[in-house]
Every structure is written in C-alpha cells, then in structure tokens.
Motif scaffolding. Structure first.
Motif, short mmCIF file in Angstrom:
data_model
loop_
_atom_site.label_atom_id
_atom_site.label_comp_id
_atom_site.label_asym_id
_atom_site.label_seq_id
_atom_site.Cartn_x
_atom_site.Cartn_y
_atom_site.Cartn_z
N ARG A 89 0.84 -1.22 0.00
CA ARG A 89 0.00 0.00 0.00
C ARG A 89 0.86 1.26 0.00
O ARG A 89 0.51 2.25 -0.61
CB ARG A 89 -0.95 0.00 1.20
N ARG A 90 2.00 1.19 0.68
CA ARG A 90 2.89 2.37 0.73
C ARG A 90 3.54 2.66 -0.63
O ARG A 90 3.99 3.77 -0.88
CB ARG A 90 3.98 2.15 1.80
N ALA A 91 3.60 1.65 -1.49
CA ALA A 91 4.29 1.83 -2.78
C ALA A 91 3.54 2.79 -3.70
O ALA A 91 4.13 3.35 -4.63
CB ALA A 91 4.48 0.49 -3.46
N VAL A 92 2.25 2.97 -3.44
CA VAL A 92 1.46 3.87 -4.28
C VAL A 92 2.09 5.26 -4.28
O VAL A 92 2.24 5.90 -5.32
CB VAL A 92 0.00 3.94 -3.77
N GLY A 93 2.50 5.69 -3.09
CA GLY A 93 3.10 7.02 -2.96
C GLY A 93 4.41 7.15 -3.72
O GLY A 93 4.85 8.26 -4.03
N PHE A 94 5.05 6.02 -4.00
CA PHE A 94 6.32 6.05 -4.72
C PHE A 94 6.14 5.75 -6.21
O PHE A 94 7.12 5.61 -6.94
CB PHE A 94 7.30 5.05 -4.11
#
Ligand code: GLV
Length: 338
Positions: free
Chosen positions: A165-170
């Motif tokens: 889920r955190r990869a979306v921001g990257f």
C-alpha cells in the motif's frame, strides 16, 4: 506464595503493561536479557502455568517435558518458528503470537531499509562519521530512484500488503508471489499483481521478503534465485534469517551480481555472516522491524491479553485473541483454569 497461577516473562518488556497480570497471577519477569540453554529454559518453564516468551526462546518437546502445569505460551512476536506448535498442541498447551498489531510498524521499517539501501544511507553515514567528508563530488554518492520501478513482494500476508500500500506514494508497480493469490479486491487495494516466483525474481527492482520461516522455505532465496535477479536489484529481508542463504547473498553482492541488500534478520542471529560485515552495499540492522514504541507496547499488551483470556479474565475472557492452536481451547475449557 499465593495460589494464583504463575506467569513467567522471559525478557524485560514494559512493566506497566505486565502489571496488568498482577491481579490474577503471580508474575516472575526476567530483569535482564538472557539467552537460555534448552535445559535452562526447561527449568524456567517447570512450575509455571503460563509463559510469555520471545523469539530467542525455542520451546519444543524437551523444554516442556517437565512443565506439567504449563497451559499457554504467549510469543512476543508474530512469527513463531521458535515454537514447536505440534509439540505444544500434543501436550495440550495453547500458543499465541502477536499478529497484526505490528503490521504498519514493520511496513514502515521495511521502507526505511529499502530506501536506505537504494540511496546508500548507511554507507554515507559511515563516511561522514569516519571524517571522510572533505568535499563531495557531484557524481560521488549516486543511488537508485524508486519511482517508477518494480517492487516485488515474496509473502503477501498482512505485512506484505501494508508494504504494498505504501508503494502507491512512490509510483511503483507492485508484483507479488504467495502460496496463493489474494482476492481481487485486496489486489486492487494494494495495487498489486500476482506472478509466479520466477517472474518475481526476474522482474523486481526491489524484492522484499515478508514470508514466515518454515521447513519448505528455508533458503527460498539462495544462489540459484539470486542468479535470476537483475544485477541492479535490491533485496530486503525483514522476514526471518534462514529464508536467505546469507553466504550466497554475500557472494552475489561482492561479485556485482546484485546491487544492494538491506537485512534486518540473519541466519544464526545475533551472529552475522562475516562476509556481509565487510560489504558497503548492504544495510544491516539487529532484527528491529517491529521496534517502534507503539508496536512493541501493543505486542506486549496482546501477549498479556492472550494469557489473561486463556484463564478467563479481561475483555477476551475465554477467547485468547491470537491463539495459534485453537483446538487446544476446545479440549481445555479455558475459562475454568483460574
Ligand atoms: C519479529 O520478527 C516477529 O515475528 O514479530
């Protein structure tokens, strides 16, 4: 001496949380970290009704043979490869872990390691501390961007999903491999696509390991798997030592067959493979992915809740929230143990 059930806590934790046990239990907490031998651990468990233990306590048939009163072992971690669940279940002893309360903290730390390896944070920090910074050349400290790259996740449980889920921001593409693919609603939420293990190895720019250690996946990443990865790839292990063949990894890193690695866990930890210690392109940390204030307190509280619930106390009386072998409860009439 009272006739309250006895709880042994194998390592120092948070006294205010452990104190919640005092009303119902006689509590003995170890005041310092000790690496118990099998015999030492067996001696500690003998005479206890419950034990709260950490990963370094390996609890199997030999350790519980003399623990005739022991009813529950509450592990202070989500992974429980230190427990012989079959032996505990056969002996009618419940076991619990600390699932879920650490997911977000471990996912945060995974990104700290991933970014640290990509941008050479550890290496640069060592250089500054060693007084190496007299001038910086424009092209000296080049690292890798993560944006637009492919993140691979091996083991897509709840921690893997939190990492995804955190990869979306990257702005990353996310692929994963797991024993089975996730429901499409979860894949959508994680923006992740299921692939076979070979494709995961070949396509990942950053490969994160978040799978439990079992007999089947010991050395799931060895020389053969490393050879299939891109030479520009970064490997991140926040799962368990033993999932990666550390000697093979050190060879790949030294030989330029893998760009970098970030490791929080090691085969035979706290020992670290000596070859890894000599390499600049690996970030090393001492098994601390869950070590935020909040997560470690929540893990302690959950272990306490499991013990309390097993003995019929607290909000989950009779239903330890993260029991690993619930069949034991059916046999044991838990709430009658106090
Ligand atoms: C830590 O490694 C855990 O399993 O909680």
């Amino acid at each position: 001496m009272t006739d309250k059930p006895r709880v042994w806590v194998s390592r120092p934790t948070f006294p205010d949380i452990i104190a919640r046990l005092d009303e119902h239990f006689e509590v003995l907490s170890e005041p310092v970290e000790i690496k118990f031998s099998a015999a030492g651990l067996a001696a500690k468990l003998a005479g206890q009704d419950a034990a709260i233990v950490g990963l370094k306590e390996r609890v199997g048939a030999a350790e519980i043979a003399g623990a005739k009163r022991l009813r529950i072992v509450a592990n202070l971690s989500v992974g429980y490869d230190n427990l012989d669940l079959d032996a505990l279940t056969s002996a009618g002893i419940a076991a619990s872990n600390t699932a879920d309360v650490l997911n977000e903290s471990v996912a945060d730390y995974t990104w700290a390691l991933l970014l640290g390896a990509a941008r050479r944070v550890g290496e640069a920090e060592r250089w500054v501390r060693a007084g190496g910074w007299k001038a910086t050349e424009f092209t000296q400290w080049l690292g890798m961007d993560v944006r637009g790259r492919t993140l691979g996740i091996l083991g897509m449980g709840r921690i893997g999903q939190a990492v995804a889920r955190r990869a979306v921001g990257f702005g990353m593409e996310v692929i994963y491999h797991n024993r089975s693919s996730l429901p499409s609603s979860v894949e959508r939420e994680c923006n992740a696509r299921y692939v076979d293990k070979t494709s995961l190895l070949r396509e990942s720019d950053f490969l994160v390991l978040v799978l439990p250690l079992t007999a089947e996946n010991r050395h799931a990443i060895g020389a053969y798997e490393l050879a299939q990865m891109k030479p520009t790839a970064v490997l991140v292990n926040v799962a368990r030592g033993g999932i990666v063949d550390d000697a093979a990894l050190a060879n790949a890193l030294a030989g330029g067959r893998l760009a970098a690695a970030a490791l929080d866990v090691f085969e035979g930890e706290p020992a670290v493979h000596p070859a890894l210690l000599t390499l600049d392109n690996v970030v090393l940390s001492p098994h601390i992915a869950s070590a935020s204030h909040d997560a470690r307190r929540a893990m302690t509280a959950l272990a306490v809740d499991n013990v309390m619930a097993f003995f019929g106390h607290g909000p989950h009386a009779g239903r330890p929230p993260t029991i690993l072998n619930p069949a034991v409860l059916a046999e044991a009439s838990p709430a009658t143990h106090s």
